[in-house]
Design an enzyme around this catalytic site. Structure first.
Site, PDB file in Angstrom:
ATOM      1  N   SER A 135    -108.525  55.723 -14.494  1.00 20.70           N
ATOM      2  CA  SER A 135    -108.656  55.062 -15.786  1.00 20.70           C
ATOM      3  C   SER A 135    -109.303  53.703 -15.572  1.00 20.70           C
ATOM      4  O   SER A 135    -108.812  52.888 -14.783  1.00 20.70           O
ATOM      5  CB  SER A 135    -107.277  54.905 -16.433  1.00 20.70           C
ATOM      6  OG  SER A 135    -107.380  54.288 -17.693  1.00 20.70           O
ATOM      7  N   LYS A 161    -112.108  58.006 -16.858  1.00 22.23           N
ATOM      8  CA  LYS A 161    -111.636  57.737 -18.213  1.00 22.23           C
ATOM      9  C   LYS A 161    -111.939  56.288 -18.557  1.00 22.23           C
ATOM     10  O   LYS A 161    -111.570  55.376 -17.814  1.00 22.23           O
ATOM     11  CB  LYS A 161    -110.132  57.996 -18.347  1.00 22.23           C
ATOM     12  CG  LYS A 161    -109.607  57.745 -19.760  1.00 22.23           C
ATOM     13  CD  LYS A 161    -108.161  58.172 -19.919  1.00 22.23           C
ATOM     14  CE  LYS A 161    -107.190  57.113 -19.499  1.00 22.23           C
ATOM     15  NZ  LYS A 161    -105.788  57.464 -19.843  1.00 22.23           N
ATOM     16  N   LYS A 163    -111.421  53.155 -21.133  1.00 23.97           N
ATOM     17  CA  LYS A 163    -110.689  52.576 -22.256  1.00 23.97           C
ATOM     18  C   LYS A 163    -111.703  52.047 -23.264  1.00 23.97           C
ATOM     19  O   LYS A 163    -112.694  51.391 -22.884  1.00 23.97           O
ATOM     20  CB  LYS A 163    -109.783  51.438 -21.777  1.00 23.97           C
ATOM     21  CG  LYS A 163    -108.652  51.883 -20.867  1.00 23.97           C
ATOM     22  CD  LYS A 163    -107.584  52.656 -21.619  1.00 23.97           C
ATOM     23  CE  LYS A 163    -106.381  52.937 -20.736  1.00 23.97           C
ATOM     24  NZ  LYS A 163    -105.290  53.623 -21.477  1.00 23.97           N
ATOM     25  N   ASP A 189    -110.302  56.745 -23.990  1.00 23.38           N
ATOM     26  CA  ASP A 189    -108.945  56.525 -24.472  1.00 23.38           C
ATOM     27  C   ASP A 189    -108.936  55.292 -25.363  1.00 23.38           C
ATOM     28  O   ASP A 189    -109.263  54.196 -24.920  1.00 23.38           O
ATOM     29  CB  ASP A 189    -108.004  56.325 -23.283  1.00 23.38           C
ATOM     30  CG  ASP A 189    -106.551  56.140 -23.701  1.00 23.38           C
ATOM     31  OD1 ASP A 189    -106.241  56.293 -24.896  1.00 23.38           O
ATOM     32  OD2 ASP A 189    -105.716  55.847 -22.815  1.00 23.38           O
ATOM     33  N   GLU A 214    -108.884  60.344 -26.448  1.00 24.03           N
ATOM     34  CA  GLU A 214    -107.428  60.278 -26.400  1.00 24.03           C
ATOM     35  C   GLU A 214    -106.867  59.290 -27.422  1.00 24.03           C
ATOM     36  O   GLU A 214    -107.308  58.140 -27.485  1.00 24.03           O
ATOM     37  CB  GLU A 214    -107.005  59.862 -24.986  1.00 24.03           C
ATOM     38  CG  GLU A 214    -105.525  59.873 -24.724  1.00 24.03           C
ATOM     39  CD  GLU A 214    -105.212  59.445 -23.298  1.00 24.03           C
ATOM     40  OE1 GLU A 214    -104.019  59.195 -23.011  1.00 24.03           O
ATOM     41  OE2 GLU A 214    -106.142  59.346 -22.468  1.00 24.03           O
ATOM     42  N   ASP A 239    -101.425  61.485 -27.021  1.00 23.63           N
ATOM     43  CA  ASP A 239    -100.606  60.850 -25.994  1.00 23.63           C
ATOM     44  C   ASP A 239     -99.399  60.232 -26.682  1.00 23.63           C
ATOM     45  O   ASP A 239     -98.326  60.836 -26.766  1.00 23.63           O
ATOM     46  CB  ASP A 239    -101.453  59.802 -25.262  1.00 23.63           C
ATOM     47  CG  ASP A 239    -100.669  58.931 -24.290  1.00 23.63           C
ATOM     48  OD1 ASP A 239     -99.453  59.159 -24.113  1.00 23.63           O
ATOM     49  OD2 ASP A 239    -101.257  58.008 -23.707  1.00 23.63           O
ATOM     50  N   LYS A 263     -96.814  62.460 -20.557  1.00 26.44           N
ATOM     51  CA  LYS A 263     -96.238  61.407 -19.726  1.00 26.44           C
ATOM     52  C   LYS A 263     -94.727  61.620 -19.725  1.00 26.44           C
ATOM     53  O   LYS A 263     -94.086  61.491 -20.773  1.00 26.44           O
ATOM     54  CB  LYS A 263     -96.584  60.024 -20.284  1.00 26.44           C
ATOM     55  CG  LYS A 263     -98.054  59.659 -20.152  1.00 26.44           C
ATOM     56  CD  LYS A 263     -98.346  58.314 -20.788  1.00 26.44           C
ATOM     57  CE  LYS A 263     -99.823  57.952 -20.607  1.00 26.44           C
ATOM     58  NZ  LYS A 263    -100.190  56.766 -21.406  1.00 26.44           N
ATOM     59  N   GLY A 291    -100.677  58.423 -16.869  1.00 23.33           N
ATOM     60  CA  GLY A 291    -100.060  57.421 -16.005  1.00 23.33           C
ATOM     61  C   GLY A 291     -99.744  56.150 -16.756  1.00 23.33           C
ATOM     62  O   GLY A 291    -100.306  55.876 -17.821  1.00 23.33           O
TER      63      GLY A 291
END
Length: 369
Positions: A135, A161, A163, A189, A214, A239, A263, A291
């Site tokens: 990430s 991934k 952000k 995400d 996400e 998520d 998660k 995570g």
């Protein structure tokens, strides 16, 4: 198995670099470990949330109170201590899934150690190693982001991934695609940073061939995510909105998500996480293990979950060096883009005494017989 003592160990572990998302920037992993002592074995777990309730409603100080005053008295009163008995005992306490997960995981660790069984075996893991994604936080410039991605790919990570947030989405994604090509497994995400009014803007992400987007909208708003999915070719992954297997079934039935990030801490522990996995897998929806910038104490059991058969997408279970110059456990090292699934009893790791001593701010008993 009888409960003898529960200790909370506050730790603060520096990150190798600041990690920025749409809800804030982290420079340390500031949380607590839960140490459970029984008459047959000891167990460890890591509380996943942060000192402030920004990612979710739970936070470090609040979780300690909930554990001490509400959860532990109920668990200590059980005639037989076992991980399978904890959820029913804690059910009347609303919410606080991450506090419940910390307690359940520590008890499960002790229980499995007493049997000589690994968590991977207990959950039904089918792989000896799992592919590792990474990430990448929001950076000051696109150039800095590209440098980060290049370094992680050189280290062997098999999925990137990014952000994103309003104002930092199309440009960085386009830059990564142009620099590293269409074959790079890439996802984004948003951590709930957008609204349904942004649907046309988010639809522009379709051109980049992403694995998924996400949690783009408000947490728990399954209806809005279903409406958004109707307008996107990119699969929506949930998520923060999925708190248990029931939520997962509802989201899939509504077509509010076409991928699931599970998660364990968010859903109350590894037993419920396994049920979330089972629901998604039964419906043909791909799962991956997310995570929370965990130390090795939290990373080890996540790897066991990530090795379940329905976890067909690379997760965020990165190597220890992604976040920490020194971890609390023996470091997890990336080999050919994969991390090994621990096979020792329990979660498979324990804190290193020296590292634990260096990074501990305070130790306190929450329960003593």
């Amino acid at each position: 198995m009888k409960l003898e003592r529960v200790e909370v160990v506050h730790v603060e572990v520096p990150l190798v670099a600041p990690f920025r998302t749409s809800f804030g920037t982290m420079t340390t992993k500031d949380t607590f470990l839960l140490h459970v002592v029984t008459d047959t074995a000891e167990g460890w777990s890591e509380f996943a949330a942060d000192p402030e309730p920004l990612y979710c409603s739970e936070f470090v100080a609040g979780a300690e109170i909930v554990l001490r005053d509400f959860l532990l008295p109920r668990v200590a009163a059980l005639p037989v201590l076992g991980a399978a008995h904890l959820a029913p005992a804690m059910e009347k306490i609303k919410g606080h899934e991450m506090a419940k997960a910390a307690l359940e995981t520590a008890v499960l660790d002790a229980e499995l150690r007493s049997y000589g069984m690994s968590l991977a075996t207990y959950l039904g893991s089918v792989r000896e190693r799992v592919p590792a994604g990474v990430s990448v936080g929001i950076r000051e410039t696109v150039a800095a982001l590209l440098d980060d991605v290049e370094r992680y790919l050189a280290e062997g990570y098999v999925r990137i991934k990014l952000k994103i947030e309003p104002g930092w989405d199309l440009e960085p994604v386009r830059a990564v695609r142009e620099r590293f090509g269409a074959d790079l497994p890439l996802q984004v995400d948003a951590n709930t940073a957008y609204t349904l009014a942004d649907a046309e803007h988010l639809r522009r992400l379709d051109e980049f061939g992403l694995l998924l987007i996400e949690e783009p909208l408000d947490e728990n708003n399954l209806y809005a995510h279903a409406r958004l999915q109707q307008r996107l070719a990119t699969p929506v992954c949930l998520d923060e909105s999925l708190h248990n297997a029931r939520d997962t079934a509802s989201a899939i039935a509504m077509d509010a998500c076409r991928a699931v990030n599970v998660k364990p801490a968010r859903v109350g522990g590894y037993l419920e996480a396994r049920r979330v996995h089972d629901v998604a897998h039964a419906h043909g929806v791909p799962v991956w293990c997310g995570g929370m910038l965990e130390t090795g104490i939290g990373r080890a059991p996540n790897l066991a979950l990530a090795a379940l058969p329905g976890c067909t997408l690379p997760g965020d279970t990165s190597a220890s060096s992604r976040y920490f110059a020194e971890d609390l456990t023996e470091p997890f090292v990336l080999v050919d883009g994969h991390l090994p699934v621990p096979r020792s009893p329990g979660i498979g790791v324990e804190p290193l005494p020296g590292a634990l001593r260096r990074f501990t701010r305070e130790r306190r008993d929450l329960y003593v017989t």
